[in-house]
Enzyme design. Sequence first.
Site, PDB file in Angstrom:
ATOM      1  N   SER A 258      22.704  12.493 -11.620  1.00 26.46           N
ATOM      2  CA  SER A 258      22.486  13.779 -10.961  1.00 26.46           C
ATOM      3  C   SER A 258      23.679  14.716 -11.175  1.00 26.46           C
ATOM      4  O   SER A 258      24.004  15.042 -12.314  1.00 26.46           O
ATOM      5  CB  SER A 258      22.199  13.518  -9.473  1.00 26.46           C
ATOM      6  OG  SER A 258      21.639  14.640  -8.853  1.00 26.46           O
ATOM      7  N   ASP A 484      10.897  13.813 -11.393  1.00 21.45           N
ATOM      8  CA  ASP A 484      12.140  13.932 -10.634  1.00 21.45           C
ATOM      9  C   ASP A 484      12.141  15.261  -9.871  1.00 21.45           C
ATOM     10  O   ASP A 484      12.084  16.328 -10.474  1.00 21.45           O
ATOM     11  CB  ASP A 484      13.341  13.876 -11.585  1.00 21.45           C
ATOM     12  CG  ASP A 484      14.669  13.714 -10.864  1.00 21.45           C
ATOM     13  OD1 ASP A 484      14.829  14.271  -9.757  1.00 21.45           O
ATOM     14  OD2 ASP A 484      15.562  13.042 -11.422  1.00 21.45           O
ATOM     15  N   HIS A 512      14.009  10.203  -8.214  1.00 19.96           N
ATOM     16  CA  HIS A 512      15.229  10.796  -8.764  1.00 19.96           C
ATOM     17  C   HIS A 512      16.015   9.763  -9.553  1.00 19.96           C
ATOM     18  O   HIS A 512      16.389   8.716  -9.023  1.00 19.96           O
ATOM     19  CB  HIS A 512      16.070  11.327  -7.601  1.00 19.96           C
ATOM     20  CG  HIS A 512      17.297  12.069  -8.014  1.00 19.96           C
ATOM     21  ND1 HIS A 512      17.316  12.973  -9.054  1.00 19.96           N
ATOM     22  CD2 HIS A 512      18.560  12.061  -7.515  1.00 19.96           C
ATOM     23  CE1 HIS A 512      18.525  13.482  -9.176  1.00 19.96           C
ATOM     24  NE2 HIS A 512      19.299  12.936  -8.258  1.00 19.96           N
TER      25      HIS A 512
END
Length: 542
Positions: A258, A484, A512
């Site tokens: 991320s 996602d 995610h």
Amino acid sequence: MAHAARARRPLSRLAAGAATAVLLLAGCTGADPAPDGEESADPDGSATAAPSTDGPALEETGTSAAMGLDTDPAEDPAYAEYYAQEIDWGACDGVEGDELECGTVTVPLVWNDPAGGDIEIAVGRLPASGERTGSLVTNPGGPGGSGVNFLESAPFMISADVRAAYDVVGFDPRGVNRSAGIECLSDEETDEYLAATAEPGSAESAQLAEEWGARIAEACEAHSGDVLPYLDTYSAARDMDVLRAALGSEQLDYLGYSYGTYLGASYAELHPDRVGRFVLDGAMDPSLSMNEITAGQAEGFEHAIEAFLDSCLLQVETCPFTGTVQEAKQQLTAFFSALDESPLDSGDPERPLTGAMVRSAVITLLYEDGLWQFGREALTDALQGDGAQLLTIVDLSSEREPDGSYRTNAAFAITAVNCLDHPGVVDDAWVQEEAERLAEEFPTFGAMLGGDGCTHWPVPPLREPAPIAAEGAGPIVVIGTTGDPATPYAWAESLSTQLDEAVLLTFDGNGHTAYGRSGGCIEEPVDAYLLEGTVPEDGLTC
């Protein structure tokens, strides 16, 4: 190895790890057309991009103290003391895991003024369980995620083969938790902040955002104003190079999730010759403004809630919603709105569940489809008047401990970093129009994302949105997940085309990130890359 038998992450570990990613929603503005600025030919130049001439103007930006350096710090005598460090490993405090070891590295607070004072960066490692071949530095996301705490999750997310060969290393980036962590609100005030609620998009909601934005900014400046100007991602990337040297590595081997992909790409931009085996999972697109990030997430979470509800409706006997997906969305948003008016009993008389808290809990569920059954159960109980399970999810996502303390400062570190990294649109009328568009097109969460969480921030932004090529870095593995919600798949596609040499792996699934939760199809090629240097096939989809 038999990936089908891979251990699943416990809920507590997952929720704590996802908390700062959930908080990426905080402090965002509306959406803005893609900038068409050109990337600087010199990654150490004072400007990273020419401002876009299309679309609404962004805030003027300053320059990061970590950019525009005249020399390579690793070869400059002025920084020699930093680069000559060795980590004194010892016991860890406040981290679970008997095998974990912790220490610190010292870095300049102000990278272009090494005589201007130091800060200590907290570091942890899970030693290799077999014949060690190197160190794999990790970042769990955020910004604001504690990399030291993330090591508790490493056995559930990183394959046994990789853990046998590498010391898995995590660190708290500057301003986060143990690394000169910024201080803002008290625990009691944080409870109040996270529970504050009003119908998103309403005048009352706008007033709440204004009041809390000013209050948080004032508190952060009062307690931590001396470090706030130096918490940008370029500075954290420079810190990571000192960590590389302290680990005794010629090149940095790295796994970032991320926001950790943004940090990793920034490192590759600054130090392409020191990039080792790099894996960027759940990629962010550095060419996007915060406004585009917001719009992408609004759309991503709308698709994710539809996928969750579609799955739920197939479980007729255990799903608390009925009808079509659109009808189920209306039932869910009606439930949110009812809690804005009248909070739900959570089993704790001091902490009834507000609409804001339940929206946060549902967002957390969308990060991992393995939690969807638990989410159905929690929502079923809540719709019948019992919010205890939802409160558990709320507290796990915000890292609130049973004694009422917060384990990290992620709720505020994310704003401190994002406000430096991502300028916002300065046209208030445009921002308002964009907020209205998001609320209309993405009705479940879109209205939450309008506004500007950096309006009152005491430090101006330091970085223009710009693509990153990292020429000379060698092959970098970029991973995207089609469903996602937090880092939409299109961002991974974009980053993989920006980088001078990259391969894109695609996980066809919900949730995610992918490595550690794809069931083997992503883990196997990534492990071969990390362990043997075998670059995966570009375009691999599974």
